[in-house]
Write a protein that holds these residues in place. Structure first.
Motif, PDB file in Angstrom:
ATOM      1  N   UNK A 290      -1.000  12.585  17.165  1.00  0.00           N
ATOM      2  CA  UNK A 290       0.265  12.434  16.448  1.00  0.00           C
ATOM      3  C   UNK A 290       0.310  11.056  15.776  1.00  0.00           C
ATOM      4  N   UNK A 291       1.013  11.005  14.639  1.00  0.00           N
ATOM      5  CA  UNK A 291       1.135   9.744  13.910  1.00  0.00           C
ATOM      6  C   UNK A 291       2.268   8.915  14.513  1.00  0.00           C
ATOM      7  N   UNK A 292       1.987   7.667  14.807  1.00  0.00           N
ATOM      8  CA  UNK A 292       2.983   6.753  15.358  1.00  0.00           C
ATOM      9  C   UNK A 292       2.931   5.462  14.557  1.00  0.00           C
ATOM     10  N   UNK A 293       3.914   4.617  14.773  1.00  0.00           N
ATOM     11  CA  UNK A 293       3.921   3.329  14.079  1.00  0.00           C
ATOM     12  C   UNK A 293       2.761   2.447  14.538  1.00  0.00           C
ATOM     13  N   UNK A 294       2.356   2.590  15.788  1.00  0.00           N
ATOM     14  CA  UNK A 294       1.185   1.858  16.274  1.00  0.00           C
ATOM     15  C   UNK A 294      -0.045   2.252  15.458  1.00  0.00           C
ATOM     16  N   UNK A 295      -0.237   3.554  15.279  1.00  0.00           N
ATOM     17  CA  UNK A 295      -1.411   4.019  14.526  1.00  0.00           C
ATOM     18  C   UNK A 295      -1.330   3.627  13.060  1.00  0.00           C
ATOM     19  N   UNK A 296      -0.124   3.621  12.520  1.00  0.00           N
ATOM     20  CA  UNK A 296       0.064   3.178  11.142  1.00  0.00           C
ATOM     21  C   UNK A 296      -0.436   1.743  10.965  1.00  0.00           C
ATOM     22  N   UNK A 297      -0.010   0.863  11.866  1.00  0.00           N
ATOM     23  CA  UNK A 297      -0.423  -0.550  11.761  1.00  0.00           C
ATOM     24  C   UNK A 297      -1.916  -0.687  12.027  1.00  0.00           C
ATOM     25  N   UNK A 298      -2.434   0.064  12.991  1.00  0.00           N
ATOM     26  CA  UNK A 298      -3.880   0.019  13.257  1.00  0.00           C
ATOM     27  C   UNK A 298      -4.675   0.434  12.025  1.00  0.00           C
ATOM     28  N   UNK A 299      -4.203   1.448  11.314  1.00  0.00           N
ATOM     29  CA  UNK A 299      -4.901   1.900  10.097  1.00  0.00           C
ATOM     30  C   UNK A 299      -4.860   0.825   9.010  1.00  0.00           C
ATOM     31  N   UNK A 300      -3.710   0.157   8.864  1.00  0.00           N
ATOM     32  CA  UNK A 300      -3.600  -0.924   7.875  1.00  0.00           C
ATOM     33  C   UNK A 300      -4.562  -2.069   8.213  1.00  0.00           C
ATOM     34  N   UNK A 301      -4.666  -2.397   9.494  1.00  0.00           N
ATOM     35  CA  UNK A 301      -5.574  -3.468   9.911  1.00  0.00           C
ATOM     36  C   UNK A 301      -7.036  -3.050   9.725  1.00  0.00           C
ATOM     37  N   UNK A 302      -7.314  -1.786   9.955  1.00  0.00           N
ATOM     38  CA  UNK A 302      -8.681  -1.294   9.732  1.00  0.00           C
ATOM     39  C   UNK A 302      -9.043  -1.364   8.249  1.00  0.00           C
ATOM     40  N   UNK A 303      -8.063  -1.131   7.374  1.00  0.00           N
ATOM     41  CA  UNK A 303      -8.317  -1.257   5.931  1.00  0.00           C
ATOM     42  C   UNK A 303      -8.695  -2.691   5.579  1.00  0.00           C
ATOM     43  N   UNK A 304      -8.014  -3.633   6.200  1.00  0.00           N
ATOM     44  CA  UNK A 304      -8.347  -5.051   5.978  1.00  0.00           C
ATOM     45  C   UNK A 304      -9.769  -5.349   6.449  1.00  0.00           C
ATOM     46  N   UNK A 305     -10.113  -4.843   7.620  1.00  0.00           N
ATOM     47  CA  UNK A 305     -11.465  -5.064   8.161  1.00  0.00           C
ATOM     48  C   UNK A 305     -12.530  -4.458   7.247  1.00  0.00           C
ATOM     49  N   UNK A 306     -12.230  -3.276   6.720  1.00  0.00           N
ATOM     50  CA  UNK A 306     -13.201  -2.598   5.851  1.00  0.00           C
ATOM     51  C   UNK A 306     -13.478  -3.411   4.595  1.00  0.00           C
ATOM     52  N   UNK A 307     -12.446  -4.003   4.039  1.00  0.00           N
ATOM     53  CA  UNK A 307     -12.610  -4.849   2.839  1.00  0.00           C
ATOM     54  C   UNK A 307     -13.548  -6.015   3.130  1.00  0.00           C
ATOM     55  N   UNK A 308     -13.518  -6.521   4.363  1.00  0.00           N
ATOM     56  CA  UNK A 308     -14.341  -7.666   4.746  1.00  0.00           C
ATOM     57  C   UNK A 308     -15.622  -7.245   5.478  1.00  0.00           C
ATOM     58  N   UNK A 309     -15.926  -5.951   5.455  1.00  0.00           N
ATOM     59  CA  UNK A 309     -17.145  -5.431   6.105  1.00  0.00           C
ATOM     60  C   UNK A 309     -17.239  -5.846   7.576  1.00  0.00           C
ATOM     61  N   UNK A 310     -16.105  -5.750   8.265  1.00  0.00           N
ATOM     62  CA  UNK A 310     -16.061  -6.121   9.676  1.00  0.00           C
ATOM     63  C   UNK A 310     -15.733  -4.891  10.529  1.00  0.00           C
ATOM     64  N   UNK A 311     -16.233  -4.916  11.763  1.00  0.00           N
ATOM     65  CA  UNK A 311     -15.920  -3.853  12.721  1.00  0.00           C
ATOM     66  C   UNK A 311     -15.353  -4.490  13.987  1.00  0.00           C
ATOM     67  N   UNK A 312     -14.142  -4.138  14.295  1.00  0.00           N
ATOM     68  CA  UNK A 312     -13.503  -4.669  15.500  1.00  0.00           C
ATOM     69  C   UNK A 312     -12.581  -3.595  16.070  1.00  0.00           C
ATOM     70  N   UNK A 313     -12.431  -3.618  17.401  1.00  0.00           N
ATOM     71  CA  UNK A 313     -11.432  -2.750  18.024  1.00  0.00           C
ATOM     72  C   UNK A 313     -10.071  -3.383  17.817  1.00  0.00           C
TER      73      UNK A 313
END
Length: 557
Positions: A1-24
């Motif tokens: 299910x979509x939650x606000x936690x997952x929304x923010x996690x997805x936004x942060x993952x987008x930032x990581x992707x732009x910088x070619x980084x992988x983090x939990x």
């Protein structure tokens, strides 16, 4: 299910992707009030990779998110050493209401996962009634099964019946002595026999069916019945009768077991010899001093373990390893979990090593230790059994207190913690009793909804919730949105007390909201309707959480 936690996690993952980084990415509720609805420490984890100060990284992340996603948030701030705190927009929190109304009993649940758990729950010897220790094992094990299913896992539950060995011979003798006494032939119990009135209940079956047919049967020097056929009949039928009683008590206690396996069948079906043959084929056993040894030191045990003694008898570990081997082959499970009493701790390593020697992965079996329970009344340990014996029987507790308080309290602390269960507290109708406090919240919710019906206020047409803007309403909505995260965390750790903590938090906030807010206000019907839907949502969340613990919802107090 979509939650606000997952929304923010997805936004942060987008930032990581732009910088070619992988983090939990970890997003959670801040521990202190006033620091927004959600927070992340991602900047602290990125400082080394990006060679920048966490505060500077935080500013870059905030700018990245605000560029395209401003409507989600009221504000995003940097706090402390570089934490990012997110305060969600009212509309983003209000949207949670629609999610709950849509999913109802499934709200908080996760999508299916391709992973099978097999849980061994209770597995008490079929030599008597279930006691308070078995009850904690059952409450925790069954709650874990419910939580894992809600988290998307496939779950199998089973009970391993220890119906072989000397304890079953002792059971046969105990029931036979009760049989003789019921017939009027006064007979003393042997030293190894069990004590308690419950054995009269089982012995009555033999009296009713056979009358005095066996009254002249005696004991040999080992306290077995002198007639082997009669001994075997009392042995097997007593196990069957006690297992039926145990099944009824588990059902009454709302513990669901799908599969019962038998230790005796391991012997009779050749499964133990089959497992021994597997070890031999893998060259994992050897003979020494006439005994058969398992090479457990190959995987870190402090010494090799005997499987078969020099006299041909099996050691305790041999049928256990065979039963786990058979269980894995039958269940096709990705993970076995056993819920064991704390006194079995020294047995764990040899079980894990024994399965590795059969070729299973190192983490195929987890053993969750469940510590002891003491009953307390008026500040002292309480022995309340109406049925003679040394234990406190579950059925006595249910008769005196009820299922809901017992189940809730037995899972309200970590399984690894010893527990004092205060009978007086469980009978209190006050905030001192956590079960009453939480169930009173659903009763209050229902009372409000019934008042709405009396006033003929219908809420089916309510689609927006823009009037729910008080701090208490928004805080509750944020925590309701975190329900899925709570379930996932409780499933990962196999700790139902996290659901209890969540329940208490929602109940506490609701009681405070109820005391402060006028839900039904006929002079402001639009706000009233939105608040009534909000109450329906709170009721649903509480009901969903109670269901994970096997505790009933109370609608009237």
């Amino acid at each position: 299910m979509n939650t606000n936690v997952k929304l923010i996690e997805e936004l942060l993952q987008q930032y990581l992707k732009v910088h070619n980084l992988t983090k939990e990415v970890m997003v959670e509720k801040p521990r202190q009030e006033g620091f927004g609805h959600l927070s992340t420490n991602l900047t602290l984890l990125l400082a080394k990779d990006l060679k920048k100060a966490p505060n500077k990284i935080a500013a870059e992340i905030i700018a990245f998110i605000e560029k395209n996603n401003k409507p989600y948030f009221k504000k995003i701030e940097i706090a402390g050493a570089g934490f990012i705190n997110f305060t969600l927009a009212d509309e983003q929190l209000q949207h949670v209401i629609s999610d709950v109304l849509k999913l109802q009993t499934k709200y908080g649940h996760s999508a299916p996962k391709n992973f099978i758990y097999n849980l061994e729950i209770v597995s008490a010897n079929p030599t008597g009634f279930l006691h308070i220790g078995h009850a904690r094992n059952g409450a925790i094990g069954d709650s874990v099964a419910r939580i894992l299913r809600a988290a998307g896992y496939k779950v199998q539950t089973e009970y391993y019946v220890n119906d072989a060995g000397n304890q079953i011979n002792n059971l046969a003798v105990t029931v036979f002595v009760s049989y003789l006494n019921l017939l009027g032939k006064k007979t003393e119990l042997p030293p190894e026999a069990y004590r308690g009135d419950m054995y009269d209940e089982v012995a009555q079956y033999f009296v009713d069916k056979y009358q005095d047919k066996f009254i002249d049967v005696t004991f040999d020097e080992d306290y077995k019945l002198s007639d082997p056929e009669v001994h075997e009949m009392f042995r097997k039928k007593s196990v069957d009768l006690f297992l039926d009683i145990i099944k009824e008590q588990l059902k009454l206690f709302r513990v669901e077991i799908e599969h019962y396996s038998s230790e005796a069948s391991m012997y009779e079906g050749g499964k133990i010899q089959s497992t021994l043959a597997q070890y031999a084929k893998l060259n994992k056993t050897y003979k020494l001093d006439g005994a058969l040894w398992l090479k457990t030191t190959d995987f870190g045990d402090d010494k090799d373990r005997v499987l078969v003694k020099s006299n041909g008898d099996l050691t305790y570990i041999t049928p256990d390893l065979a039963s786990h081997n058979e269980r894995l082959m039958r269940s096709k499970a990705d993970k076995l979990v056993n819920f064991w009493g704390g006194d079995h701790h020294g047995y764990i390593i040899r079980m894990l090593v024994g399965l590795q020697l059969l070729g299973y992965k190192k983490d195929i079996l987890d053993i969750d230790m469940i510590q002891m329970v003491r009953l307390i009344k008026d500040g002292a340990e309480y022995k309340m059994s109406k049925r003679k014996g040394t234990a406190v029987w579950l059925i006595d507790l249910i008769e005196e207190i009820g299922v809901d308080p017992i189940r809730y309290m037995l899972v309200s602390k970590s399984a690894q913690s010893h527990m004092d269960l205060d009978i007086g507290v469980l009978k209190e109708h006050s905030s001192k009793n956590p079960v009453y406090y939480a169930q009173y919240a659903t009763a209050r919710c229902n009372s409000v909804l019934q008042q709405a019906k009396v006033n003929d206020i219908k809420v089916d047409d309510v689609k927006t919730f823009e009037l729910l803007t008080s701090q208490k309403e928004l805080d509750l909505l944020n925590d309701i949105d975190l329900f899925n995260r709570c379930i996932e965390g409780a499933a990962k750790l196999r700790q139902p007390h996290l659901i209890c903590d969540y329940l208490q938090n929602i109940a506490r906030q609701f009681h405070s909201y109820y005391n402060e807010s006028k839900v039904i206000n006929l002079d402001n019907l639009e706000l009233t309707k939105q608040r009534l839907v909000f109450i329906k949502v709170i009721y649903q969340i509480l009901a969903n959480a109670f269901n994970l613990l096997g505790v009933n919802v109370i609608e009237q107090m």
